[in-house]
Write a protein that holds these residues in place. Structure first.
Motif, PDB file in Angstrom:
ATOM      1  N   UNK A 151      81.810  37.175   6.178  1.00 10.17           N
ATOM      2  CA  UNK A 151      81.622  36.746   7.573  1.00 10.17           C
ATOM      3  C   UNK A 151      82.041  37.811   8.576  1.00 10.17           C
ATOM      4  N   UNK A 152      81.204  38.029   9.548  1.00  8.86           N
ATOM      5  CA  UNK A 152      81.487  38.902  10.697  1.00  8.86           C
ATOM      6  C   UNK A 152      81.440  38.016  11.939  1.00  8.86           C
ATOM      7  N   UNK A 153      81.844  38.544  13.100  1.00  8.68           N
ATOM      8  CA  UNK A 153      81.821  37.685  14.299  1.00  8.68           C
ATOM      9  C   UNK A 153      80.425  37.157  14.638  1.00  8.68           C
ATOM     10  N   UNK A 154      79.386  37.922  14.330  1.00 14.22           N
ATOM     11  CA  UNK A 154      78.037  37.523  14.765  1.00 14.22           C
ATOM     12  C   UNK A 154      77.069  37.277  13.601  1.00 14.22           C
ATOM     13  N   UNK A 155      77.544  37.393  12.372  1.00 15.36           N
ATOM     14  CA  UNK A 155      76.628  37.245  11.239  1.00 15.36           C
ATOM     15  C   UNK A 155      77.406  36.986   9.963  1.00 15.36           C
TER      16      UNK A 155
END
Ligand SMILES: [Fe+2]
Length: 506
Positions: A48-52
């Motif tokens: 998990x990343x902040x936008x994806x």
């Protein structure tokens, strides 16, 4: 359950049997028209990343057939991501193509998502709807989340036990799950008293073998539940290929490529990590706002061969200052990553024992495991000095491999028992794989080793800006199948206080 999911899908947009025009997918229509239920292997999410993040599934209508029942067809798969379990609020949707060359796995990567947000996701192929998975994005860069929960686990020999620990991880619903290697074993247990066996098959193609082995694992309902409950950060250790394999000079690329390919196909890893030329780009950092960073290491692909250590008075090779466990490029990457000092907690998610375990406690000998960091002490010292020089606030090493819970204070010089504690190591026991029957007896010689636990299980961690709490979780049995007869308990608890490396009793 599929009927429920189908109704939800119909109610929220993508009509079952609806047509989608996808260039170059002429086989898809024919492939999906008669498709049997293909979601036996479950769903997963990861990185998990902040936008994806990555949404994963792998189609198999007959998971234990050599081709998974999928033949050579390309299959169109639609995916949905929503902020609610009933898929009333769709945040993103799209489609991807499952192809034979990727084991009919899907690695969808929705972008433009909201940071720090819980999502639910599912897939559709032909008329069939997958189970629903839960996941979440990382918090926004620079934001200051108040807490984070994660589980870490390793070593789940399929033959040696039932995956009760995974069912409990799923019930915890942590924000993240780190899997630190030995997701599957290339070898039979050979230890007797097995609870279940590998499917045997006549097949010489290693990629097919690996795919079937992963498929057999992924049919386990408890493992599927853990994957569906939270995003995972997986890294491999040795048994995904071969016991104690090592490095760039491991002279069997024809074995590395299928092992890495099958690992990628079966894990929720991004397409950018797809292996090429017998190499897979595995190490990476996942950032959780300013609260924490997870530096996921690769301790196999770049290591020198283990030093011959059958005479522990002959320590010259082991102590060569240029010996490396993670390789020069990864070492530089790690130290560079640690240089940016905007993180409360820096976790090194990795595979092999980091603290010194010296059998006789004497500096003049090297009675140590040559496969662990003890076999590469110069590399370990460069990393620890690196985090000291960079004033890394809270370095914590997270480890698998040894099939026991351990907890250690980290030092630069372990033979000097008064030297300062400069970090902390938490080692998770195995999900199922058995430990040696002989307990290690060198704790008196190694006072920095603070705890050993012998049960199977995992570690449950909670992080706040002020403190890390690690709970060493034990399951009462991996040999009993009936979940009602298996209990989970906290067998030990430690705290680590912000700015004060080392373990405090919980
Ligand atoms: Fe293991």
């Amino acid at each position: 359950m599929p009927d429920v999911h189908r109704r939800l899908f119909l109610a929220t947009g993508i009509a079952a049997g609806g047509t989608l025009a996808v260039p170059g997918l002429s086989a898809a229509g024919a492939g999906t028209a008669a498709l049997r239920y293909p979601f036996h292997l479950g769903v997963a999410s990861g990185d998990p990343r902040p936008d994806r993040l990555v949404l994963w599934t792998r189609l198999a209508t007959a998971p234990l057939d050599l081709d998974g029942g999928m033949g050579d067809k390309n299959i169109l798969v639609e995916w949905q991501l929503a902020t609610d379990e009933k898929f009333a609020n769709i945040a993103a949707s799209g489609n991807a193509v499952a192809v034979p060359g990727e084991g009919h796995s899907i690695h969808a990567e929705p972008r433009g998502l909201s940071p720090g947000t819980e999502y639910f996701y599912r897939f559709k192929a032909g008329e069939h709807i997958s189970p629903v998975g839960r996941t979440r994005t990382a918090p926004a860069a620079g934001s200051a989340p108040g807490s984070l929960t994660f589980a870490f686990a390793s070593c789940q020999h399929f033959e040696e036990g039932w995956y009760h620990a995974h069912r409990f991880i799923a019930e915890d619903e942590p924000d993240l799950v780190l899997f630190l290697g030995d997701y599957m074993y290339e070898n039979n247990s050979g230890r007797g008293n097995l609870v279940r066996g590998y499917v045997e098959f006549d097949e010489v193609n290693r990629l097919v073998e690996h795919r079937l082995r992963y498929a057999q694992h992924r049919l386990d309902p408890d493992l599927k539940a853990a994957h569906a409950a939270a995003p995972w950060l997986p890294v491999f250790d040795d048994h995904e290929l071969e016991n104690n394999w090592w490095g760039v000079n491991f002279d069997q690329p024809e074995r590395k490529q299928p092992a890495f390919q099958a690992f990628w196909e079966n894990m929720p890893l991004p397409r950018s990590m797809k292996p090429e030329n017998s190499a897979i780009p595995l190490y990476r950092t996942i950032t959780w706002g300013t609260l924490a960073r997870f530096h996921m290491l690769d301790t196999r692909q770049y290591r020198w061969k283990q030093a011959p250590n059958n005479n522990n008075t002959n320590c010259g090779e082991l102590r060569r200052t240029d010996r490396t466990l993670i390789g020069d490029a990864q070492e530089k990457w790690l130290l560079d990553s640690l240089t940016a000092r905007d993180s409360g907690w820096d976790f090194l998610g990795q595979q092999v024992f980091f603290a010194q375990r010296d059998g006789d406690g004497r500096a003049s000998t090297c009675d140590v495991s040559e496969d662990a960091w003890d076999g590469y002490p110069a590399n370990r010292e460069r990393i620890v000095r690196g985090w000291i020089d960079r004033k890394v606030r809270n370095p914590v090493v997270l480890t698998g491999d040894v099939h026991r819970h351990w907890a250690s204070d980290l030092r630069l010089n372990y033979h000097d028992h008064d030297s300062p504690v400069v970090g902390t190591e938490l080692v998770t026991t195995s999900i199922t794989s058995r430990g040696s029957t002989t307990p290690p007896d060198n704790l008196d010689e190694n006072p920095h080793l603070r705890y050993i636990g012998h049960q199977r299980g995992y570690v449950r961690a909670r992080v706040t800006p002020d403190q890390l709490t690690a709970e060493f979780m034990g399951v009462s049995s991996v040999l009993v199948r009936d979940p009602a007869q298996v209990e989970l308990s906290v067998v030990k608890r430690f705290h680590v206080a912000d700015g004060l490396p080392g373990l405090q009793p919980g």
